[in-house]
Design an enzyme around this catalytic site. Sequence first.
Site, PDB file in Angstrom:
ATOM      1  N   HIS A   1      -0.895  -2.468  -4.536  1.00  0.00           N
ATOM      2  CA  HIS A   1      -0.316  -3.270  -5.342  1.00  0.00           C
ATOM      3  C   HIS A   1      -0.096  -3.381  -7.236  1.00  0.00           C
ATOM      4  CE1 HIS A   1       0.311  -6.580  -1.969  1.00  0.00           C
ATOM      5  NE2 HIS A   1      -1.245  -6.880  -2.786  1.00  0.00           N
TER       6      HIS A   1
ATOM      7  N   ASP B   1      -1.267  -9.553   8.303  1.00  0.00           N
ATOM      8  CA  ASP B   1      -1.253  -9.453   6.674  1.00  0.00           C
ATOM      9  C   ASP B   1      -1.084  -7.921   7.840  1.00  0.00           C
ATOM     10  OD1 ASP B   1      -1.626  -8.334   4.715  1.00  0.00           O
ATOM     11  OD2 ASP B   1      -3.943  -7.233   4.249  1.00  0.00           O
TER      12      ASP B   1
ATOM     13  N   ARG C   1       0.332  -0.886  -0.096  1.00  0.00           N
ATOM     14  CA  ARG C   1      -0.093   0.152   0.385  1.00  0.00           C
ATOM     15  C   ARG C   1       1.264   0.828   0.221  1.00  0.00           C
ATOM     16  NH1 ARG C   1      -2.634  -3.816   2.838  1.00  0.00           N
ATOM     17  NH2 ARG C   1      -4.766  -4.323   2.253  1.00  0.00           N
TER      18      ARG C   1
ATOM     19  N   GLU D   1       5.650 -12.874   0.820  1.00  0.00           N
ATOM     20  CA  GLU D   1       5.456 -11.675  -0.322  1.00  0.00           C
ATOM     21  C   GLU D   1       7.115 -10.908  -0.226  1.00  0.00           C
ATOM     22  OE1 GLU D   1       1.575  -9.687  -1.179  1.00  0.00           O
ATOM     23  OE2 GLU D   1       1.161 -11.330   0.256  1.00  0.00           O
TER      24      GLU D   1
ATOM     25  N   HIS E   1       2.733 -12.613  -5.945  1.00  0.00           N
ATOM     26  CA  HIS E   1       1.623 -12.995  -4.976  1.00  0.00           C
ATOM     27  C   HIS E   1       0.954 -14.151  -4.961  1.00  0.00           C
ATOM     28  CE1 HIS E   1      -1.676 -11.924  -2.324  1.00  0.00           C
ATOM     29  NE2 HIS E   1      -1.440 -10.328  -2.412  1.00  0.00           N
TER      30      HIS E   1
END
Length: 403
Positions: A158, A302, A133, A368, A232
């Site tokens: 992304h 996350d 982000r 990631e 991803h």
Amino acid sequence: MSLQCVFQGLKTTHQTARSNTKKSRGLYALLVTCGIALTPACAHQGDNMTTSPSASMTAYGVLADQTPVNQVTLTNSNGISVDVINYGGIITRIETPDAKGEMGNIVLGLDNLEAYTKATTYYGAIIGRFGNRIANGKFTLNGTEYQLATNDGDNHLHGGVQGFDKKVWNMTPFTTQNSAGVTLSLVSPDGDQGYPGEVTTEVTYTLTNNNTLDMQFIATTSKPTIINMTQHSYFNLAGKGDILDHQMQINSKAITPVDGGLIPTGELMDVAGTPFDFRTAKAIGQDIKASNEQLKLGKGYDHNFVLKDTPSNELIEAASVYEANSGRTLTVYTEEPAVQFYSGNFLDGSTVQASGLVHNFRSGFCLEPQHFPDAPNQPTFPSTTLLPGDVYSTRIVYEFGTK
């Protein structure tokens, strides 16, 4: 098999390749590809090999504007196979053996091209120009403010509405004695999604007989810009069910905590004594429901886990995962200073594969490797600026195994 013996032979070759990257991106890719070939000290894995690595291309589908999309199937001498399409550079399938030798797909995917064009979950895609982000979709570079496409509330995520995951890449398969691979290339025009500079990108996926998928990312730009690419794929080493019993280890002692929009606050948070401490392997689900503000904000994991105190070109082990029922293992290596661990919190069962596999809540996890989220707006974070004449280069390696 451990990558340790491969790394010993690779180190000198990799360093040499990096020093010459500005002269030739192709030379870098060639040297790294050759460097991961089996050396005599590591060749025991191939003693019983009876087939050569292969890379075959087939038609996959046609976009609404009649652009054809192809698929390349990579297979190594041990029977591990990877499917890649040139729409988004998406990895649609990875088949590896379990502890009994039975093959199975370990990544979440979709059944056709139309499903991928509609998906917003980034299944298996190349992420760019900027992974993760950027607050309010804005950043300032050399005194100029840039407004990016916003696709995550007020934020940019992304790469935007049509990031690299929604682009059609040029795709060229190749084989060597010890590997099968595919090189994907893309030119992102100046102003794409609001980013400055024409960016030329090359991503190479190499499936080796060492049972690794080695991914090299290279980019150049015509103007000062920012870049932060990653991969991803959503993994489920059991092939079905949720991922809460997977044993996860992340070699990180700090995360970058986030606010309500999942934008980093700019601080570092020590993981010791928190649900984010994965320095010793534990089940993903062990602490995921703990009373913790960061878990509430992310609806689970996350978060960006810091791997290096100082960015470097060193390839290090970021994380490892083990699933007991299948016996499968996954180890992730990277040159990046951090890795985003995402526990599939926004999967909602709305996508289903023909095999009957439903992508339910927490049915896949992502690791990631990346630079820190919102880095262009955080002066203390490692820089993601790319200048004309310089070369962005990073590497991610997935190692597949059993125990």
